[in-house]
Scaffold this motif. Structure first.
Motif, mmCIF file in Angstrom:
data_model
loop_
_atom_site.group_PDB
_atom_site.id
_atom_site.type_symbol
_atom_site.label_atom_id
_atom_site.label_comp_id
_atom_site.label_asym_id
_atom_site.label_seq_id
_atom_site.Cartn_x
_atom_site.Cartn_y
_atom_site.Cartn_z
ATOM 1 N N MET A 1 37.758 43.580 37.361
ATOM 2 C CA MET A 1 38.493 42.944 36.216
ATOM 3 C C MET A 1 38.248 41.347 36.404
ATOM 4 N N THR A 2 37.875 40.638 35.343
ATOM 5 C CA THR A 2 37.785 39.205 35.665
ATOM 6 C C THR A 2 39.327 38.834 35.500
ATOM 7 N N THR A 3 39.615 37.932 36.287
ATOM 8 C CA THR A 3 41.118 37.341 36.625
ATOM 9 C C THR A 3 41.102 35.914 36.385
ATOM 10 N N PHE A 4 42.202 35.581 35.477
ATOM 11 C CA PHE A 4 42.173 33.963 35.147
ATOM 12 C C PHE A 4 43.529 33.589 35.829
ATOM 13 N N THR A 5 43.238 32.714 36.893
ATOM 14 C CA THR A 5 44.586 32.153 37.418
ATOM 15 C C THR A 5 44.934 30.700 37.252
ATOM 16 N N VAL A 6 46.035 30.029 37.388
ATOM 17 C CA VAL A 6 46.221 28.828 37.577
ATOM 18 C C VAL A 6 47.361 28.612 38.659
ATOM 19 N N TRP A 7 46.891 27.799 39.682
ATOM 20 C CA TRP A 7 47.823 27.414 40.611
ATOM 21 C C TRP A 7 48.180 25.957 40.654
ATOM 22 N N LEU A 8 49.291 25.710 41.199
ATOM 23 C CA LEU A 8 49.912 24.379 41.076
ATOM 24 C C LEU A 8 50.214 24.096 42.276
ATOM 25 N N TYR A 9 49.992 22.762 42.633
ATOM 26 C CA TYR A 9 50.172 22.242 44.140
ATOM 27 C C TYR A 9 51.110 20.968 44.024
ATOM 28 N N ASP A 10 51.767 20.485 44.688
ATOM 29 C CA ASP A 10 52.623 19.350 45.072
ATOM 30 C C ASP A 10 51.986 18.357 45.540
ATOM 31 N N ASP A 11 50.627 18.401 45.620
ATOM 32 C CA ASP A 11 49.811 17.233 46.321
ATOM 33 C C ASP A 11 48.687 16.966 45.314
ATOM 34 N N PRO A 12 48.386 15.746 44.886
ATOM 35 C CA PRO A 12 47.205 15.721 44.018
ATOM 36 C C PRO A 12 45.892 16.002 44.339
ATOM 37 N N PHE A 120 42.461 25.914 38.201
ATOM 38 C CA PHE A 120 42.097 26.878 37.087
ATOM 39 C C PHE A 120 40.894 27.702 37.819
ATOM 40 N N ALA A 121 41.012 28.830 37.969
ATOM 41 C CA ALA A 121 39.954 29.743 38.318
ATOM 42 C C ALA A 121 39.844 31.106 37.484
ATOM 43 N N VAL A 122 38.598 31.322 37.262
ATOM 44 C CA VAL A 122 38.372 32.690 36.620
ATOM 45 C C VAL A 122 37.373 33.483 37.744
ATOM 46 N N THR A 123 37.857 34.405 38.392
ATOM 47 C CA THR A 123 37.208 35.234 39.345
ATOM 48 C C THR A 123 37.105 36.721 38.978
ATOM 49 N N ASP A 124 36.462 37.368 39.910
ATOM 50 C CA ASP A 124 36.369 38.759 39.754
ATOM 51 C C ASP A 124 36.283 39.485 41.071
ATOM 52 N N GLY A 125 36.567 40.693 41.273
ATOM 53 C CA GLY A 125 36.572 41.489 42.637
ATOM 54 C C GLY A 125 37.078 40.777 43.757
ATOM 55 N N THR A 141 51.763 27.349 43.734
ATOM 56 C CA THR A 141 52.638 28.130 42.932
ATOM 57 C C THR A 141 51.869 28.824 42.000
ATOM 58 N N LEU A 142 51.714 29.995 41.702
ATOM 59 C CA LEU A 142 51.101 30.807 40.799
ATOM 60 C C LEU A 142 51.910 30.453 39.336
ATOM 61 N N VAL A 143 51.232 29.675 38.546
ATOM 62 C CA VAL A 143 51.704 29.130 37.306
ATOM 63 C C VAL A 143 51.431 30.136 36.141
ATOM 64 N N THR A 144 50.226 30.967 35.995
ATOM 65 C CA THR A 144 50.245 31.928 34.999
ATOM 66 C C THR A 144 48.812 32.565 35.649
ATOM 67 N N THR A 145 48.737 33.740 35.000
ATOM 68 C CA THR A 145 47.686 34.705 35.463
ATOM 69 C C THR A 145 47.734 35.901 34.316
ATOM 70 N N ASN A 146 46.553 36.748 34.111
ATOM 71 C CA ASN A 146 46.385 37.669 33.299
ATOM 72 C C ASN A 146 46.589 39.061 34.050
ATOM 73 N N LEU A 147 46.774 38.901 35.671
ATOM 74 C CA LEU A 147 47.034 39.959 36.280
ATOM 75 C C LEU A 147 48.423 40.657 35.808
ATOM 76 N N THR A 148 48.522 42.054 36.360
ATOM 77 C CA THR A 148 49.601 42.886 35.863
ATOM 78 C C THR A 148 50.771 42.292 37.095
ATOM 79 N N ASP A 149 52.046 42.717 36.715
ATOM 80 C CA ASP A 149 53.029 42.227 37.270
ATOM 81 C C ASP A 149 52.905 42.656 38.868
ATOM 82 N N ALA A 150 52.618 43.943 39.173
ATOM 83 C CA ALA A 150 52.396 44.453 40.608
ATOM 84 C C ALA A 150 51.062 43.585 41.138
#
Length: 160
Positions: A1-12, A120-125, A141-150
């Motif tokens: 499944m193709t996964t979209f994630t956005v991760w936030l970091y407290d460092d630029p 911002f990453a679009v990954t698979d497998g 910190t995971l800001v958003t994703t299309n993954l299930t809650d589990a």
């Protein structure tokens, strides 16, 4: 499944560091990267800078257009004013096709501030266990994703 994630970091600079870790992991076949982009917002800058690093040239132009459109909606168009309302409405529809909801856009926009960065990453497998070992302790910190809650809970546990 193709996964979209956005991760936030407290460092630029951290998002670009993590992107390199992901690319190295992809070279070792721990995941497939469809595309990545980073946003860096140094504390003294008026606006963030964005960087797109496509995985392959053939698909890079399409992803580049999508990232440009998304980042414009997130960080630049909101300052244009009411005249941009129709464009924003159309933009929200366009990014829904890749699994980004309006509330995701709002959460990303609120999270990325001066002194932070985002990956911002679009990954698979992904091999989450082995990938988690590499990402553990980097403070994202995971800001958003299309993954299930589990799946989201598993991913958060692996990188914390």
């Amino acid at each position: 499944m193709t996964t979209f994630t956005v991760w936030l970091y407290d460092d630029p600079d951290r998002a670009e560091e993590v992107e390199k870790i992901l690319r190295n992991a992809a070279d070792e076949h721990l995941l497939t990267i469809d595309d990545t982009a980073t946003v860096s917002w140094p504390a003294d800058a008026k606006k963030p800078s964005t960087h797109h690093r496509h995985q392959d040239v053939a698909r890079g132009a399409g992803w580049g257009a999508m990232w440009g459109f998304l980042f414009g909606m997130l960080f630049f168009v909101p300052f244009v004013g009411a005249a941009a309302g129709a464009a924003l409405g159309a933009g929200h529809k366009a990014v829904q096709g890749i699994g980004i909801r309006e509330e995701d856009l709002d959460r990303i926009r609120e999270s990325v501030k001066p002194g932070t960065s985002a990956l911002f990453a679009v990954t698979d497998g992904a091999d989450l266990d082995r990938l988690g070992e590499r990402l553990h302790g980097l403070g994202g910190t995971l800001v958003t994703t299309n993954l299930t809650d589990a799946e989201r809970a598993t991913l958060r546990d692996l990188v914390d």
